[in-house]
Enzyme design. Sequence first.
Site, mmCIF file in Angstrom:
data_model
loop_
_atom_site.group_PDB
_atom_site.id
_atom_site.type_symbol
_atom_site.label_atom_id
_atom_site.label_comp_id
_atom_site.label_asym_id
_atom_site.label_seq_id
_atom_site.Cartn_x
_atom_site.Cartn_y
_atom_site.Cartn_z
ATOM 1 N N ASP A 173 -2.609 10.164 3.610
ATOM 2 C CA ASP A 173 -4.017 9.785 3.759
ATOM 3 C C ASP A 173 -4.737 10.835 4.606
ATOM 4 O O ASP A 173 -4.635 10.840 5.829
ATOM 5 C CB ASP A 173 -4.110 8.394 4.417
ATOM 6 C CG ASP A 173 -5.552 7.911 4.554
ATOM 7 O OD1 ASP A 173 -6.451 8.564 3.969
ATOM 8 O OD2 ASP A 173 -5.768 6.874 5.217
ATOM 9 N N ASP B 169 1.528 6.290 5.557
ATOM 10 C CA ASP B 169 0.561 5.333 5.013
ATOM 11 C C ASP B 169 1.091 4.624 3.761
ATOM 12 O O ASP B 169 0.356 3.901 3.093
ATOM 13 C CB ASP B 169 -0.769 6.059 4.724
ATOM 14 C CG ASP B 169 -1.978 5.154 4.901
ATOM 15 O OD1 ASP B 169 -1.835 4.094 5.540
ATOM 16 O OD2 ASP B 169 -3.061 5.508 4.388
ATOM 17 N N ARG C 137 -7.690 -0.421 0.705
ATOM 18 C CA ARG C 137 -8.186 -1.669 0.075
ATOM 19 C C ARG C 137 -8.571 -1.443 -1.388
ATOM 20 O O ARG C 137 -8.523 -2.365 -2.188
ATOM 21 C CB ARG C 137 -9.345 -2.236 0.909
ATOM 22 C CG ARG C 137 -10.574 -1.387 0.930
ATOM 23 C CD ARG C 137 -11.478 -1.721 2.100
ATOM 24 N NE ARG C 137 -10.956 -1.184 3.360
ATOM 25 C CZ ARG C 137 -11.528 -1.379 4.550
ATOM 26 N NH1 ARG C 137 -12.614 -2.108 4.658
ATOM 27 N NH2 ARG C 137 -11.007 -0.846 5.640
ATOM 28 N N LYS D 84 -10.127 12.831 8.136
ATOM 29 C CA LYS D 84 -9.611 12.368 9.429
ATOM 30 C C LYS D 84 -9.607 13.509 10.453
ATOM 31 O O LYS D 84 -9.606 14.678 10.078
ATOM 32 C CB LYS D 84 -8.174 11.841 9.247
ATOM 33 C CG LYS D 84 -8.097 10.487 8.580
ATOM 34 C CD LYS D 84 -6.687 9.933 8.616
ATOM 35 C CE LYS D 84 -6.608 8.575 7.935
ATOM 36 N NZ LYS D 84 -7.305 7.513 8.678
ATOM 37 N N LYS E 133 0.848 -1.202 0.000
ATOM 38 C CA LYS E 133 0.000 0.000 0.000
ATOM 39 C C LYS E 133 0.884 1.252 0.000
ATOM 40 O O LYS E 133 1.663 1.472 0.918
ATOM 41 C CB LYS E 133 -0.919 0.013 1.229
ATOM 42 C CG LYS E 133 -1.714 1.308 1.395
ATOM 43 C CD LYS E 133 -2.652 1.270 2.618
ATOM 44 C CE LYS E 133 -3.310 2.621 2.883
ATOM 45 N NZ LYS E 133 -4.182 2.613 4.067
HETATM 46 N N1 BES Z 1 -4.426 4.490 6.829
HETATM 47 C C1 BES Z 1 -5.579 4.171 7.586
HETATM 48 C C2 BES Z 1 -5.329 3.107 8.655
HETATM 49 C C3 BES Z 1 -4.394 3.468 9.778
HETATM 50 C C4 BES Z 1 -4.897 3.915 10.979
HETATM 51 C C5 BES Z 1 -3.034 3.302 9.643
HETATM 52 C C6 BES Z 1 -4.037 4.215 12.010
HETATM 53 C C7 BES Z 1 -2.172 3.598 10.685
HETATM 54 C C8 BES Z 1 -2.673 4.056 11.872
HETATM 55 C C9 BES Z 1 -6.676 3.640 6.677
HETATM 56 O O1 BES Z 1 -6.691 4.116 5.388
HETATM 57 C C10 BES Z 1 -7.980 4.012 7.307
HETATM 58 O O2 BES Z 1 -8.228 5.168 7.468
HETATM 59 N N2 BES Z 1 -8.783 3.019 7.650
HETATM 60 C C11 BES Z 1 -10.055 3.236 8.257
HETATM 61 C C12 BES Z 1 -11.030 2.254 7.651
HETATM 62 C C13 BES Z 1 -12.465 2.502 8.005
HETATM 63 C C14 BES Z 1 -12.950 3.809 7.470
HETATM 64 C C15 BES Z 1 -13.290 1.365 7.453
HETATM 65 C C16 BES Z 1 -9.927 3.014 9.757
HETATM 66 O O3 BES Z 1 -9.188 2.125 10.174
HETATM 67 O O4 BES Z 1 -10.539 3.762 10.509
HETATM 68 ZN ZN ZN Z 2 -4.833 4.711 4.611
HETATM 69 ZN ZN ZN Z 3 -7.768 5.930 5.122
#
Ligand code: BES
Ligand code: ZN
Ligand code: ZN
Length: 453
Positions: free
Chosen positions: A223, A241, A304, A230, A218
Amino acid sequence: MVKIWAQESADWRFVMERGGDSAPMSLRAVGPDRALVMNLGADATAETARRGAAKAVRTVRELGAQSLLLDVTGIKQALGADGLAAAVQGAELACYQQESWKEREDRPFALYVAGTEGMDAEAVLRETDAVTRAVCFARDLTNRPGNLLTPDMMAQAMAQAAQRAGVEAEILDESRTRALGMGAFHAVGDSAAHPPRLIVLRWKGGAADAAPMALVGKGVCFDTGGYNLKSGAGIKTMRSDMAGAAAVCAAVLALAENKVPVNVTAVIPAVENRLSPDSMVAGDVVRSMSGRTIQINNTDAEGRLVLADAVTYAIEKENAAQVVDVATLTGACVAALGHLTAGLVSNSDELCAAFLRAAAQAGEQYWRFPTFPEYRKMIDSPVADLCNQSSDGCGAITAGLFVGAFAGDTPWVHVDIAGTAWVDRPRREYQCAGATGAGVTTLYRLCAGLARP
Ligand code: BES
Ligand code: ZN
Ligand code: ZN
């Protein structure tokens, strides 16, 4: 860092021992001859040696030393070549200094190794050094600020390193990925002013006709979450990320440097997840390269999406025999396993077992999540083939299964390094705050193991 394995003068001599009843990892400074003696405990492992050597380097550097002689006689007797490799890796990682954009003093440090009689130390040290430098390369890329590492800059940095190591690099620009129908990749990549790139790195060390192992990483250079923006706290470290991308690239570089006779292809979807007037919003439906449609429930579940098309590309265009994807994919994985253990989701007991064996050698911790049939149903959508977020909990599993839907029957392991790729506070002696280089050593060991089944 310089390494010499004949005995030379050094500021400190460091002796690692196993056995005895003193507490593991205790350090004793002795003598006017300036020796450090570390008793690793009777149950010492390669990982204890890695951590112990890191602690020794930290300790003597704090005392102002510029060199250390590592006497591995005890380690060699107890743990053989694995112990030597681990100790040297720990010592070298403890010297890692983050890139910086202000004036600062460079602090070179020399590591000497003694006590290696009776083993092919030179081969072990060369291999370990290449892997450890790759870990540091992954840390550098991951730590780099987002404005200094756009998708194209990451592609250039990786292509340059690949060229030095003898790895073939191909960078697909947005016109080529669009022509391939990579609609899930573009749903994210088109959100930013900096255009997306698909980076393909091919190490062809094996038989010409052997289908490669694909390592898919990835590569979200930043992000923001997109329209599902966020929070201030959540966004702060999101330059990391792309740690999965850095890990798969670094592993391929180390395989090439060590001329490991195996075919491995890294496929890296490099994008930024940002906001633009026409970037995706919740409810949108996009068409992936596989032809399957995806309903966007949350623009922050972007990893994903880009992985889906990268996995399809790896199987359809690179003829991958097996796939390992590595990603900072979910906060849910951090909640479940914390910062010392990464999560696995897999469709193959065999590949998963090989991965876990490699991890044990590398001193990294992973835990496989269950994949009960009900979980897969959680990412069904009423209007598309899949949706990118379930509302039923177990987010690390459903995220993995989403990516796995694009692997089909190809043996596949998904590695969620969201918790392990970055530490605000170091958890191991060989870590420092920021990027850890998670995954690199395990991926290297896994692929090296394919060469010697
Ligand atoms: N890059 C984030 C995941 C992440 C979170 C990496 C904390 C490192 C530390 C990912 O793209 C994300 O935001 N995932 C969401 C998914 C959800 C919206 C289904 C998450 O984990 O909140
Ligand atoms: Zn991400
Ligand atoms: Zn994300």
